[in-house]
Motif scaffolding. Structure first.
Motif, PDB file in Angstrom:
ATOM      1  N   PRO A 191      37.621  44.345   7.500  1.00 20.19           N
ATOM      2  CA  PRO A 191      36.652  45.437   7.420  1.00 20.19           C
ATOM      3  C   PRO A 191      35.579  45.339   8.502  1.00 20.19           C
ATOM      4  CG  PRO A 191      36.134  43.787   5.780  1.00 20.19           C
ATOM      5  CD  PRO A 191      37.425  43.349   6.413  1.00 20.19           C
ATOM      6  N   ASP A 192      34.893  46.435   8.734  1.00 16.44           N
ATOM      7  CA  ASP A 192      33.732  46.433   9.621  1.00 16.44           C
ATOM      8  C   ASP A 192      32.580  45.688   8.934  1.00 16.44           C
ATOM      9  OD1 ASP A 192      35.079  47.894  11.543  1.00 16.44           O
ATOM     10  OD2 ASP A 192      34.512  49.818  10.649  1.00 16.44           O
ATOM     11  N   PRO A 193      31.583  45.221   9.700  1.00 17.11           N
ATOM     12  CA  PRO A 193      31.397  45.449  11.128  1.00 17.11           C
ATOM     13  C   PRO A 193      32.225  44.498  11.986  1.00 17.11           C
ATOM     14  CG  PRO A 193      29.606  44.139  10.290  1.00 17.11           C
ATOM     15  CD  PRO A 193      30.453  44.485   9.101  1.00 17.11           C
ATOM     16  N   LYS A 194      32.584  44.984  13.163  1.00 16.20           N
ATOM     17  CA  LYS A 194      33.297  44.163  14.125  1.00 16.20           C
ATOM     18  C   LYS A 194      32.579  44.252  15.471  1.00 16.20           C
ATOM     19  CE  LYS A 194      37.807  45.091  11.968  1.00 16.20           C
ATOM     20  NZ  LYS A 194      39.161  45.662  12.159  1.00 16.20           N
ATOM     21  N   VAL A 195      32.614  43.163  16.185  1.00 16.67           N
ATOM     22  CA  VAL A 195      32.047  43.148  17.524  1.00 16.67           C
ATOM     23  C   VAL A 195      33.170  43.421  18.520  1.00 16.67           C
ATOM     24  CG1 VAL A 195      32.317  40.642  17.730  1.00 16.67           C
ATOM     25  CG2 VAL A 195      30.665  41.822  19.180  1.00 16.67           C
ATOM     26  N   GLU A 196      32.886  44.205  19.539  1.00 12.92           N
ATOM     27  CA  GLU A 196      33.891  44.528  20.542  1.00 12.92           C
ATOM     28  C   GLU A 196      34.127  43.329  21.468  1.00 12.92           C
ATOM     29  OE1 GLU A 196      35.786  47.200  20.685  1.00 12.92           O
ATOM     30  OE2 GLU A 196      34.792  47.895  18.860  1.00 12.92           O
ATOM     31  N   PRO A 197      35.385  43.120  21.875  1.00 15.54           N
ATOM     32  CA  PRO A 197      35.676  42.004  22.779  1.00 15.54           C
ATOM     33  C   PRO A 197      34.826  42.020  24.042  1.00 15.54           C
ATOM     34  CG  PRO A 197      37.714  42.979  21.971  1.00 15.54           C
ATOM     35  CD  PRO A 197      36.601  43.870  21.511  1.00 15.54           C
ATOM     36  N   THR A 198      34.536  43.194  24.547  1.00 18.27           N
ATOM     37  CA  THR A 198      33.731  43.297  25.769  1.00 18.27           C
ATOM     38  C   THR A 198      32.340  42.700  25.564  1.00 18.27           C
ATOM     39  OG1 THR A 198      34.907  45.292  26.457  1.00 18.27           O
ATOM     40  CG2 THR A 198      32.782  44.895  27.479  1.00 18.27           C
ATOM     41  N   PRO A 217      27.710  36.289  19.561  1.00 20.43           N
ATOM     42  CA  PRO A 217      27.838  37.692  19.985  1.00 20.43           C
ATOM     43  C   PRO A 217      27.940  38.641  18.785  1.00 20.43           C
ATOM     44  CG  PRO A 217      29.480  36.284  21.054  1.00 20.43           C
ATOM     45  CD  PRO A 217      28.906  35.521  19.909  1.00 20.43           C
ATOM     46  N   GLY A 218      27.234  39.735  18.839  1.00 18.02           N
ATOM     47  CA  GLY A 218      27.351  40.776  17.816  1.00 18.02           C
ATOM     48  C   GLY A 218      26.328  40.631  16.700  1.00 18.02           C
ATOM     49  N   GLU A 219      26.008  41.759  16.087  1.00 20.50           N
ATOM     50  CA  GLU A 219      24.995  41.798  15.033  1.00 20.50           C
ATOM     51  C   GLU A 219      25.387  40.953  13.831  1.00 20.50           C
ATOM     52  OE1 GLU A 219      22.703  45.134  12.245  1.00 20.50           O
ATOM     53  OE2 GLU A 219      24.066  45.756  13.847  1.00 20.50           O
ATOM     54  N   GLN A 220      26.663  41.004  13.422  1.00 21.47           N
ATOM     55  CA  GLN A 220      27.122  40.253  12.263  1.00 21.47           C
ATOM     56  C   GLN A 220      26.895  38.759  12.461  1.00 21.47           C
ATOM     57  OE1 GLN A 220      31.398  39.613  11.684  1.00 21.47           O
ATOM     58  NE2 GLN A 220      31.202  40.374   9.584  1.00 21.47           N
ATOM     59  N   ALA A 221      27.292  38.238  13.602  1.00 19.80           N
ATOM     60  CA  ALA A 221      27.142  36.809  13.876  1.00 19.80           C
ATOM     61  C   ALA A 221      25.675  36.414  13.929  1.00 19.80           C
ATOM     62  CB  ALA A 221      27.835  36.447  15.183  1.00 19.80           C
ATOM     63  N   GLN A 222      24.866  37.234  14.559  1.00 23.21           N
ATOM     64  CA  GLN A 222      23.446  36.911  14.684  1.00 23.21           C
ATOM     65  C   GLN A 222      22.748  36.907  13.327  1.00 23.21           C
ATOM     66  OE1 GLN A 222      21.981  39.731  17.590  1.00 23.21           O
ATOM     67  NE2 GLN A 222      23.501  39.063  19.098  1.00 23.21           N
ATOM     68  N   GLN A 223      23.086  37.874  12.480  1.00 25.83           N
ATOM     69  CA  GLN A 223      22.464  37.950  11.163  1.00 25.83           C
ATOM     70  C   GLN A 223      22.847  36.761  10.291  1.00 25.83           C
ATOM     71  OE1 GLN A 223      23.455  41.772   9.469  1.00 25.83           O
ATOM     72  NE2 GLN A 223      21.828  42.844  10.561  1.00 25.83           N
ATOM     73  N   ILE A 224      24.138  36.443  10.244  1.00 31.05           N
ATOM     74  CA  ILE A 224      24.582  35.343   9.391  1.00 31.05           C
ATOM     75  C   ILE A 224      24.074  34.010   9.939  1.00 31.05           C
ATOM     76  CG2 ILE A 224      26.587  34.103   8.501  1.00 31.05           C
ATOM     77  CD1 ILE A 224      28.050  36.740   8.303  1.00 31.05           C
ATOM     78  N   ALA A 225      24.035  33.851  11.254  1.00 29.53           N
ATOM     79  CA  ALA A 225      23.505  32.620  11.835  1.00 29.53           C
ATOM     80  C   ALA A 225      22.047  32.439  11.434  1.00 29.53           C
ATOM     81  CB  ALA A 225      23.643  32.650  13.350  1.00 29.53           C
ATOM     82  N   PRO A 244      41.269  33.490  -1.451  1.00 31.84           N
ATOM     83  CA  PRO A 244      42.627  33.808  -0.980  1.00 31.84           C
ATOM     84  C   PRO A 244      43.308  34.805  -1.900  1.00 31.84           C
ATOM     85  CG  PRO A 244      42.229  31.448  -0.909  1.00 31.84           C
ATOM     86  CD  PRO A 244      41.056  32.045  -1.614  1.00 31.84           C
ATOM     87  N   GLY A 245      43.959  35.806  -1.287  1.00 34.02           N
ATOM     88  CA  GLY A 245      44.690  36.806  -2.051  1.00 34.02           C
ATOM     89  C   GLY A 245      43.869  37.989  -2.469  1.00 34.02           C
ATOM     90  N   LEU A 246      42.533  37.929  -2.308  1.00 39.23           N
ATOM     91  CA  LEU A 246      41.673  39.054  -2.665  1.00 39.23           C
ATOM     92  C   LEU A 246      41.406  39.925  -1.458  1.00 39.23           C
ATOM     93  CD1 LEU A 246      39.039  37.346  -5.001  1.00 39.23           C
ATOM     94  CD2 LEU A 246      41.156  38.515  -5.640  1.00 39.23           C
ATOM     95  N   SER A 247      40.919  41.136  -1.707  1.00 42.09           N
ATOM     96  CA  SER A 247      40.593  42.061  -0.621  1.00 42.09           C
ATOM     97  C   SER A 247      39.308  41.615   0.060  1.00 42.09           C
ATOM     98  CB  SER A 247      40.416  43.474  -1.166  1.00 42.09           C
ATOM     99  OG  SER A 247      39.899  44.333  -0.168  1.00 42.09           O
ATOM    100  N   LEU A 248      39.255  41.809   1.381  1.00 46.30           N
ATOM    101  CA  LEU A 248      38.043  41.502   2.124  1.00 46.30           C
ATOM    102  C   LEU A 248      37.125  42.710   2.234  1.00 46.30           C
ATOM    103  CD1 LEU A 248      39.385  39.258   5.013  1.00 46.30           C
ATOM    104  CD2 LEU A 248      37.934  38.585   3.106  1.00 46.30           C
ATOM    105  N   ALA A 249      37.456  43.802   1.580  1.00 48.74           N
ATOM    106  CA  ALA A 249      36.626  45.004   1.642  1.00 48.74           C
ATOM    107  C   ALA A 249      35.212  44.653   1.157  1.00 48.74           C
ATOM    108  CB  ALA A 249      37.211  46.093   0.761  1.00 48.74           C
ATOM    109  N   GLY A 250      34.262  45.059   1.951  1.00 51.02           N
ATOM    110  CA  GLY A 250      32.879  44.820   1.604  1.00 51.02           C
ATOM    111  C   GLY A 250      32.291  43.558   2.186  1.00 51.02           C
TER     112      GLY A 250
END
Length: 251
Positions: A191-198, A217-225, A244-250
């Motif tokens: 699921p999103d958010p995803k950071v672009e490879p560029t 890199p990216g907002e997700q990484a910066q926030q969790i860090a 394991p085996g559950l949905s990653l949605a959310g």
């Protein structure tokens, strides 16, 4: 480090992040890029960008003899980018066996360590140079859905710190890059958010220029860090819901 005029080597150059590294390094006027992949036919489009500067190299980083051969043949490298890696999205206890864990550790940890060991003297001969290890935010905190991958990246993170200390005396910059979910084929079902490879690549190369050792890199990484600094157990408990085996949605 001045990237212009340098000689770079990229493992996993045919992947979503690796191919962007080739493109961006060409823009920064490197003199040569050794683009490495297990199947060099997958590098044809990258070589076509600049056949004089992009040199295809067959390399499986878990093959010690192949790594030694490439280090000998590419003895002018001053920027090593360890990008090759894999994620098999397996749990630690839930997995049917240890196969996924062994494969991830072999590539994500031992493969990177093998490359660093082989190219350390090469970089020393070039005046120090730089090593870039493409790690993962999951090297800082475990996601049980992909528990064995997280563990392999944690090992690679610790290894990066150790190599940084050992190579400080020869002037080699060692950078650990820890993005969150990157928008590549490997993470197409995540699921999103995803950071672009560029963005990952541009932030990484700027870190090389600036001498920055840790990159998120990216907002997700910066926030969790940031959250890991203030509430590490809270982050652990939250990610612990994604089993394991559950949905990653959310996520």
């Amino acid at each position: 480090m001045n990237i212009s005029g340098s000689v770079a080597l990229i493992t996993g150059a045919n992947g979503g992040i690796g191919s962007i590294f080739v493109q961006e390094l060409l823009k920064l006027d490197v003199s040569k890029i050794y683009a490495c992949a297990r199947d060099v036919s997958k590098l044809n489009q990258l070589v076509a960008l600049d056949s004089h500067r992009v040199i295809p190299v067959e390399l499986n980083v878990v093959n010690a003899e192949a790594v030694a051969r490439v280090a000998k043949d590419c003895s002018d490298v001053s920027l090593l980018i360890n990008n090759a890696g894999t994620s098999l999205n397996q749990g630690l206890i839930a997995a049917a066996d240890l196969e996924a864990a062994r494969l991830e550790m072999e590539l994500n940890y031992f493969g990177v360590l093998s490359m660093c060991r082989a190219f350390a003297p090469v970089l020393k001969a070039q005046g120090g140079g730089a090593i870039v290890n493409i790690l993962s935010l999951l090297g800082k905190i475990n996601l049980p859905f992909s528990g064995s991958y997280s563990a392999s990246k944690a090992a690679a993170f610790s290894m990066t710190q150790g190599i940084r200390a050992e190579l400080m005396g020869q002037g080699t910059l060692v950078i650990g890059v820890m993005p969150g979910t990157v928008n590549t084929e490997l993470a197409k079902d995540w699921p999103d958010p995803k950071v672009e490879p560029t963005e990952v690549v541009k932030d990484t190369l700027q870190a090389v220029i600036d001498g920055q050792e840790d990159v998120f890199p990216g907002e997700q990484a910066q926030q969790i860090a940031s959250q890991l600094l203030t509430d590490p157990k809270g982050v652990e408990k939250y990610l612990g819901n994604f089993l394991p085996g559950l949905s990653l949605a959310g996520l």
